[in-house]
Write a protein that holds these residues in place. Structure first.
Motif, PDB file in Angstrom:
ATOM      1  N   GLN A 189       0.879  -1.059   0.139  1.00 37.06           N
ATOM      2  CA  GLN A 189       0.085  -0.165  -0.008  1.00 37.06           C
ATOM      3  C   GLN A 189       0.997   1.102   0.117  1.00 37.06           C
ATOM      4  O   GLN A 189       0.566   2.122  -0.817  1.00 37.06           O
ATOM      5  N   THR A 190       1.813   1.315   1.023  1.00 39.21           N
ATOM      6  CA  THR A 190       2.864   2.471   0.833  1.00 39.21           C
ATOM      7  C   THR A 190       3.704   2.507  -0.264  1.00 39.21           C
ATOM      8  O   THR A 190       3.802   3.684  -0.839  1.00 39.21           O
ATOM      9  N   ALA A 191       3.982   1.539  -1.107  1.00 36.21           N
ATOM     10  CA  ALA A 191       4.867   1.552  -2.371  1.00 36.21           C
ATOM     11  C   ALA A 191       3.989   2.011  -3.169  1.00 36.21           C
ATOM     12  O   ALA A 191       4.277   2.990  -4.318  1.00 36.21           O
ATOM     13  N   ILE A 192       2.789   1.497  -3.211  1.00 39.36           N
ATOM     14  CA  ILE A 192       1.571   1.802  -4.423  1.00 39.36           C
ATOM     15  C   ILE A 192       1.424   3.542  -4.294  1.00 39.36           C
ATOM     16  O   ILE A 192       1.520   4.189  -5.374  1.00 39.36           O
ATOM     17  N   ALA A 193       1.098   3.840  -3.302  1.00 41.22           N
ATOM     18  CA  ALA A 193       1.005   5.337  -3.072  1.00 41.22           C
ATOM     19  C   ALA A 193       2.063   6.152  -3.388  1.00 41.22           C
ATOM     20  O   ALA A 193       2.135   7.283  -4.240  1.00 41.22           O
TER      21      ALA A 193
END
Length: 255
Positions: free
Chosen positions: A194-198
């Motif tokens: 989630q953090t990486a996609i954001a």
């Protein structure tokens, strides 16, 4: 093996058993009476969840000597491994033009080499017994392409190829080899993704998480217990004809 749902007297080994899917599978096996060796790179994480028939042993699946030594010690302490769950893995997306050799090799070393070494070492003792189960944790990405994650998908495709081939090698013997292929599961891996996609897309954290929710056919994240339940089925009575299979756990048909 007796035809009741009990694993008393059975030794199981789960790599990546300190968190997430691995921990859920380990706890489910221990609840059925198995002695479970859980491995991971950080002993402190394993120590937090060990106990009640679960024994933590630090092991790096990328390191052949580490795998050999730790599994040999576990076998000496608890007997041959009859349930082998190569679960340890990394899940990270990266476009091919941004994929350097170090990233590629770490993905393969963890997800594929590590599974190969774990199964090889467990089979050495398992083959001296009259019953055994190998349950590899692959992914839906092992059955179809995953955009932006070629290295990850390739490693998980390779894992399924390994499982299918081993099922053919030992077809006439009392051991089965299967792969669990979950979609997105509510674990710390999803949090990291989630953090990486954001960060990569500029999405909000909520929108990034929703990308993974929408990728599952039933539009929700899986619970780790759903994957553990599939593993219990594969070690339970009547499972002996389930062999060489890639079992999708994704809320619907995906391939």
């Amino acid at each position: 093996m007796a035809q009741e749902q009990t694993l008393t007297g059975t030794h199981a080994l789960v790599t990546g058993g300190g968190t997430g899917i691995g921990l859920a599978i380990a706890q489910a096996l221990a609840a059925q009476g198995a002695q479970v060796t859980i491995t991971g790179r950080r002993q402190s994480v394993l120590d937090e969840v060990a106990g009640d028939r679960m024994f933590g042993a630090a092991m790096d699946v990328r390191d052949e000597s580490s795998v050999c030594d730790v599994i040999a010690a576990a076998v000496a302490a608890r007997g041959p491994v009859q349930i082998c769950v190569p679960n340890a893995g990394v899940a990270e997306g990266r476009s091919l033009h941004k994929t350097d050799m170090a990233f590629w090799r770490d993905m393969m070393a963890t997800n594929l080499d590590g599974a190969f070494l774990t199964i090889r070492e467990c089979l050495s003792g398992m083959r001296q017994t009259d019953w055994g189960r190998v349950i590899a944790v692959s992914s839906i990405a092992g059955l179809r392409g995953l955009p932006g994650a070629a290295a990850y998908a390739a490693s998980k495709h390779g894992l399924i190829g390994l499982v299918r081939s081993l099922s053919e090698d030992y077809m006439s013997q009392p051991y089965t080899f299967n792969a669990l292929c979950p979609g997105y599961v509510d674990t710390p891996i999803v949090d990291r993704n989630q953090t990486a996609i954001a960060a990569r897309t500029g999405m909000s954290a909520e929108a990034a998480r929703q990308v993974m929710v929408e990728a599952n056919r039933h539009k929700r994240l899986l619970e780790v217990e759903e994957v553990a339940a599939a593993a219990l089925w594969l070690v339970g009575p009547g499972s002996q004809s389930i062999n060489g299979q890639s079992i999708q756990i994704s809320g619907g048909q995906t391939v």
